[in-house]
Design a protein around this motif. Sequence first.
Motif, PDB file in Angstrom:
ATOM      1  N   ILE A  56      74.190  44.962  71.676  1.00 25.02           N
ATOM      2  CA  ILE A  56      74.786  44.120  72.714  1.00 25.02           C
ATOM      3  C   ILE A  56      75.580  44.958  73.709  1.00 25.02           C
ATOM      4  N   ASN A  57      76.371  45.892  73.199  1.00 30.27           N
ATOM      5  CA  ASN A  57      77.306  46.619  74.060  1.00 30.27           C
ATOM      6  C   ASN A  57      76.740  47.896  74.659  1.00 30.27           C
ATOM      7  N   LEU A  58      75.795  48.525  73.992  1.00 25.62           N
ATOM      8  CA  LEU A  58      75.304  49.813  74.471  1.00 25.62           C
ATOM      9  C   LEU A  58      73.966  49.735  75.185  1.00 25.62           C
ATOM     10  N   THR A  59      73.315  48.593  75.148  1.00 29.80           N
ATOM     11  CA  THR A  59      72.064  48.432  75.903  1.00 29.80           C
ATOM     12  C   THR A  59      72.141  47.262  76.866  1.00 29.80           C
ATOM     13  N   GLY A  60      73.331  46.685  77.009  1.00 27.59           N
ATOM     14  CA  GLY A  60      73.453  45.471  77.812  1.00 27.59           C
ATOM     15  C   GLY A  60      73.428  45.705  79.299  1.00 27.59           C
ATOM     16  N   SER A  61      73.764  46.915  79.735  1.00 25.32           N
ATOM     17  CA  SER A  61      73.774  47.198  81.168  1.00 25.32           C
ATOM     18  C   SER A  61      73.191  48.575  81.411  1.00 25.32           C
ATOM     19  N   ASP A  74      61.834  42.465  75.061  1.00 24.09           N
ATOM     20  CA  ASP A  74      61.919  41.053  75.405  1.00 24.09           C
ATOM     21  C   ASP A  74      62.151  40.179  74.179  1.00 24.09           C
ATOM     22  N   GLN A  75      61.899  40.730  72.967  1.00 27.64           N
ATOM     23  CA  GLN A  75      62.125  39.946  71.759  1.00 27.64           C
ATOM     24  C   GLN A  75      63.595  39.939  71.345  1.00 27.64           C
ATOM     25  N   LEU A  76      64.359  40.870  71.858  1.00 25.10           N
ATOM     26  CA  LEU A  76      65.777  40.952  71.520  1.00 25.10           C
ATOM     27  C   LEU A  76      66.600  40.538  72.724  1.00 25.10           C
ATOM     28  N   SER A  77      66.546  39.273  73.044  1.00 25.72           N
ATOM     29  CA  SER A  77      67.316  38.762  74.163  1.00 25.72           C
ATOM     30  C   SER A  77      68.785  38.716  73.791  1.00 25.72           C
ATOM     31  N   THR A  78      69.619  38.572  74.791  1.00 25.48           N
ATOM     32  CA  THR A  78      71.058  38.497  74.541  1.00 25.48           C
ATOM     33  C   THR A  78      71.398  37.306  73.653  1.00 25.48           C
ATOM     34  N   LYS A  79      70.732  36.184  73.878  1.00 22.57           N
ATOM     35  CA  LYS A  79      70.980  34.998  73.053  1.00 22.57           C
ATOM     36  C   LYS A  79      70.631  35.265  71.594  1.00 22.57           C
ATOM     37  N   LEU A 103      70.612  38.187  70.051  1.00 22.67           N
ATOM     38  CA  LEU A 103      71.591  39.110  69.482  1.00 22.67           C
ATOM     39  C   LEU A 103      72.898  38.408  69.143  1.00 22.67           C
ATOM     40  N   TYR A 104      73.371  37.562  70.054  1.00 23.50           N
ATOM     41  CA  TYR A 104      74.601  36.813  69.766  1.00 23.50           C
ATOM     42  C   TYR A 104      74.372  35.833  68.611  1.00 23.50           C
ATOM     43  N   GLY A 105      73.191  35.232  68.568  1.00 24.12           N
ATOM     44  CA  GLY A 105      72.879  34.335  67.461  1.00 24.12           C
ATOM     45  C   GLY A 105      72.862  35.055  66.129  1.00 24.12           C
ATOM     46  N   ALA A 106      72.311  36.282  66.115  1.00 22.63           N
ATOM     47  CA  ALA A 106      72.291  37.072  64.879  1.00 22.63           C
ATOM     48  C   ALA A 106      73.705  37.438  64.442  1.00 22.63           C
ATOM     49  N   LEU A 107      74.572  37.794  65.418  1.00 20.80           N
ATOM     50  CA  LEU A 107      75.947  38.147  65.074  1.00 20.80           C
ATOM     51  C   LEU A 107      76.698  36.940  64.523  1.00 20.80           C
ATOM     52  N   CYS A 108      76.452  35.772  65.098  1.00 20.76           N
ATOM     53  CA  CYS A 108      77.080  34.552  64.579  1.00 20.76           C
ATOM     54  C   CYS A 108      76.548  34.209  63.186  1.00 20.76           C
ATOM     55  N   ALA A 109      75.242  34.474  62.954  1.00 19.42           N
ATOM     56  CA  ALA A 109      74.680  34.224  61.622  1.00 19.42           C
ATOM     57  C   ALA A 109      75.336  35.106  60.576  1.00 19.42           C
ATOM     58  N   TRP A 110      75.722  36.319  60.964  1.00 21.34           N
ATOM     59  CA  TRP A 110      76.409  37.214  60.035  1.00 21.34           C
ATOM     60  C   TRP A 110      77.814  36.719  59.703  1.00 21.34           C
ATOM     61  N   ILE A 111      78.312  35.779  60.476  1.00 18.54           N
ATOM     62  CA  ILE A 111      79.582  35.134  60.157  1.00 18.54           C
ATOM     63  C   ILE A 111      79.348  33.908  59.273  1.00 18.54           C
ATOM     64  N   LEU A 112      78.411  33.082  59.671  1.00 15.01           N
ATOM     65  CA  LEU A 112      78.219  31.791  59.020  1.00 15.01           C
ATOM     66  C   LEU A 112      77.599  31.906  57.642  1.00 15.01           C
ATOM     67  N   VAL A 113      76.631  32.808  57.468  1.00 15.93           N
ATOM     68  CA  VAL A 113      75.939  32.902  56.177  1.00 15.93           C
ATOM     69  C   VAL A 113      76.873  33.392  55.062  1.00 15.93           C
ATOM     70  N   PRO A 114      77.578  34.532  55.233  1.00 11.10           N
ATOM     71  CA  PRO A 114      78.510  34.924  54.160  1.00 11.10           C
ATOM     72  C   PRO A 114      79.615  33.898  53.926  1.00 11.10           C
ATOM     73  N   LEU A 115      80.064  33.264  55.009  1.00 11.90           N
ATOM     74  CA  LEU A 115      81.109  32.255  54.860  1.00 11.90           C
ATOM     75  C   LEU A 115      80.595  31.058  54.070  1.00 11.90           C
ATOM     76  N   GLY A 116      79.374  30.619  54.360  1.00 14.20           N
ATOM     77  CA  GLY A 116      78.786  29.518  53.611  1.00 14.20           C
ATOM     78  C   GLY A 116      78.575  29.866  52.148  1.00 14.20           C
ATOM     79  N   LEU A 117      78.128  31.095  51.891  1.00  8.77           N
ATOM     80  CA  LEU A 117      77.963  31.533  50.506  1.00  8.77           C
ATOM     81  C   LEU A 117      79.309  31.594  49.796  1.00  8.77           C
ATOM     82  N   GLY A 118      80.341  32.023  50.520  1.00  6.35           N
ATOM     83  CA  GLY A 118      81.671  32.075  49.931  1.00  6.35           C
ATOM     84  C   GLY A 118      82.164  30.693  49.529  1.00  6.35           C
ATOM     85  N   VAL A 119      81.958  29.717  50.396  1.00 12.43           N
ATOM     86  CA  VAL A 119      82.349  28.336  50.084  1.00 12.43           C
ATOM     87  C   VAL A 119      81.591  27.836  48.859  1.00 12.43           C
ATOM     88  N   LEU A 120      80.282  28.137  48.797  1.00  6.39           N
ATOM     89  CA  LEU A 120      79.453  27.682  47.676  1.00  6.39           C
ATOM     90  C   LEU A 120      79.900  28.307  46.362  1.00  6.39           C
TER      91      LEU A 120
END
Length: 275
Positions: free
Chosen positions: A223-228, A244-249, A251-268
């Motif tokens: 995101i930060n080193l190839t964005g511009s 073209d397969q690694l759009s900004t959306k 990449l941001y979605g993948a980063l958010c998934a790295w938050i939500l998935v471990p958090l969901g597993l932690g709750v479980l």
Amino acid sequence: MNALLTVAGQEIRAGIRNRWVVATTLILAALALSLVLLGSAPAGTTGASPTAVVVVSLATLSIFLVPLIALLLSFDAVVGEAERGTLLLLLAYPVARWQVVLGKFVGHTAILALATVVGYGAAALLLFLRDAAEPGDWAGFAGLIGTSILLGAAFVALGSLASIAVRERATAAGLAVALWLVFVLIYDSALLGLLVVDQGQVVSGGLFDALLLLNPTDVYRLINLTGSGAASLLSGMSAPGEADQLSTKLLYGALCAWILVPLGLGVLVFSKRQP
């Protein structure tokens, strides 16, 4: 929701008492300010603005520092309370287990976010006072701060999961160190070795892109080193594989998934854990 915010507030107050907020802010501010003062030397040869140089330098160093701080904040979030005997007392209150996990996550992420905004914001202020930034550079700097918070949140979630999954604080600390080593150092080295051995026979561009998404630090780097154009020029990176397969959306979605998935597993896992 009130219980969740209460738990989060307790973690923030504990961070203030333990000097975590001050220490983290000072570390990030010292890093950012030193890069502003000393890190703009290449700008004269590349033609890039000093701000672009600082963004690339901060993004590179944040990959090592932000995950480490996040794991140190969160590795004993649950197991530490269990060893001190305060977890039973906490669960005796009218608070759901998922609120405990999310409240601690929110509190630790808030500490890291505050430190990041203040620390990196000090660098932005210095750049502004020195009139070293072009108008278009501020979007990249704001993106750096935002993605640094997301990267920290991902490792807070991973640290919280480690804290929930084990029974001893020492084990959680070792697991946190292992997570940092794997995601920050070992994963990319192993991926590079795989590419050398494979010689492009199996690992195609699309598969390589998918492998990069399996590491939150690589997603942050992309995101930060190839964005511009300026960032790509200074970092020597271009979008890997099929760009073209690694759009900004994505990449941001993948980063958010790295938050939500471990958090969901932690709750479980915590919902089934005996205190």
